[in-house]
Write an enzyme that holds these catalytic residues in place. Structure first.
Site, short mmCIF file in Angstrom:
data_model
loop_
_atom_site.label_atom_id
_atom_site.label_comp_id
_atom_site.label_asym_id
_atom_site.label_seq_id
_atom_site.Cartn_x
_atom_site.Cartn_y
_atom_site.Cartn_z
N GLU A 42 -1.90 -6.68 -7.40
CA GLU A 42 -2.40 -5.77 -8.44
C GLU A 42 -1.37 -5.78 -9.55
OE1 GLU A 42 -3.16 -1.62 -7.31
OE2 GLU A 42 -2.64 -1.05 -9.36
N ARG A 46 1.28 -2.18 -17.26
CA ARG A 46 2.41 -1.37 -17.73
C ARG A 46 3.33 -2.16 -18.63
NH1 ARG A 46 4.54 2.62 -12.97
NH2 ARG A 46 2.50 3.28 -12.24
N THR A 69 -3.28 -0.08 -13.58
CA THR A 69 -3.02 0.76 -14.76
C THR A 69 -3.98 0.41 -15.89
OG1 THR A 69 -0.68 0.53 -14.09
CG2 THR A 69 -1.13 1.90 -15.98
N LYS A 129 -8.89 5.40 -5.42
CA LYS A 129 -7.47 5.41 -5.10
C LYS A 129 -7.04 6.88 -4.98
CE LYS A 129 -3.46 4.29 -7.99
NZ LYS A 129 -2.86 3.21 -8.79
#
Ligand SMILES: O=C(O)C(=O)C[C@H](O)[C@H](O)COP(=O)(O)O
Length: 209
Positions: A42, A46, A69, A129
């Protein structure tokens, strides 16, 4: 809607959460994940290197690459074009989720309250999540949140490591756990990725694959 991608994540039981500063790190990091026995990544938005890193890793064909993200509809489309096969976000943004679903991208948004879970249900999601897992009370909070929503399954992430990952995985509503501990930048700060490979192999052994 659940998706076959989650069955792949469930087989691996771990989702390594990656933040790359330099696209040149993407290939050696992918090599270390594959060699360590965890061909899943993943790659989080960022850092500016994220999109090219997703593309580099996805092109190899030997690991399952997702984008993390994911905060905007643009990132959803960019991640898909770069070859990402799943999306993860820290929170629940209805526009981002709707856009992902409209272009056929599985998305696993972050939730940490019953209201968040109900938004996910409203959008037809069955896997979310649980973030930030440890800061929001850990497994006991997750169990309490999960109780009323019997169709929902969770990928707890945030503060998970070797000391608590097995507790989460023992809960039958947990698909897999997200974590950065086996891919953290300090492990490859000197450009040597053997520490990542070792940490990945240890994590894989720990979770029993
Ligand atoms: O921003 C996102 O989309 C994320 O995916 C957040 C990460 O999952 C966590 O920051 C990882 O948490 P640690 O394992 O505690 O480092």
């Amino acid at each position: 809607m659940s998706h076959a991608i989650y069955e792949s994540l469930a087989e691996h039981r771990l989702v390594p959460v990656i933040a790359l500063d330099d696209v040149a790190q993407a290939s050696p990091l992918a090599d270390a994940l594959v060699a360590g026995g965890l061909p899943v990544a993943e790659v989080t938005f960022r850092t500016p290197a994220a999109l090219e890193s997703i593309r580099t890793m996805a092109q190899r064909g030997d690991l399952l690459v997702g984008a993390g993200t994911v905060l905007t509809t643009t990132q959803v489309s960019q991640a898909q074009a770069a070859g990402a096969k799943f999306l993860v976000s820290p929170g629940f943004n209805p526009r981002v989720v709707s856009h992902a679903l409209s272009i056929g991208m599985p998305i696993c948004p972050g939730v940490c309250t019953p209201s968040d879970v109900e938004q996910a249900i409203e959008h037809g999601l069955e896997v979310v999540k649980f973030f930030p897992a440890e800061a929001f009370g850990g497994l006991s909070t997750l169990k309490a949140i999960a109780a009323p929503y019997r169709q929902m399954r969770f990928i707890p992430t945030g503060g998970i490591g070797p000391g608590n990952v097995m507790d989460y995985l023992a809960f039958d509503r947990v698909v897999a756990c997200g974590g950065s501990w086996m891919v953290k930048p300090s492990l490859y700060a000197d450009g040597d990725f053997s520490g990542v490979e070792t940490a990945v192999r240890e994590a894989v052994q720990l979770v029993g694959k």
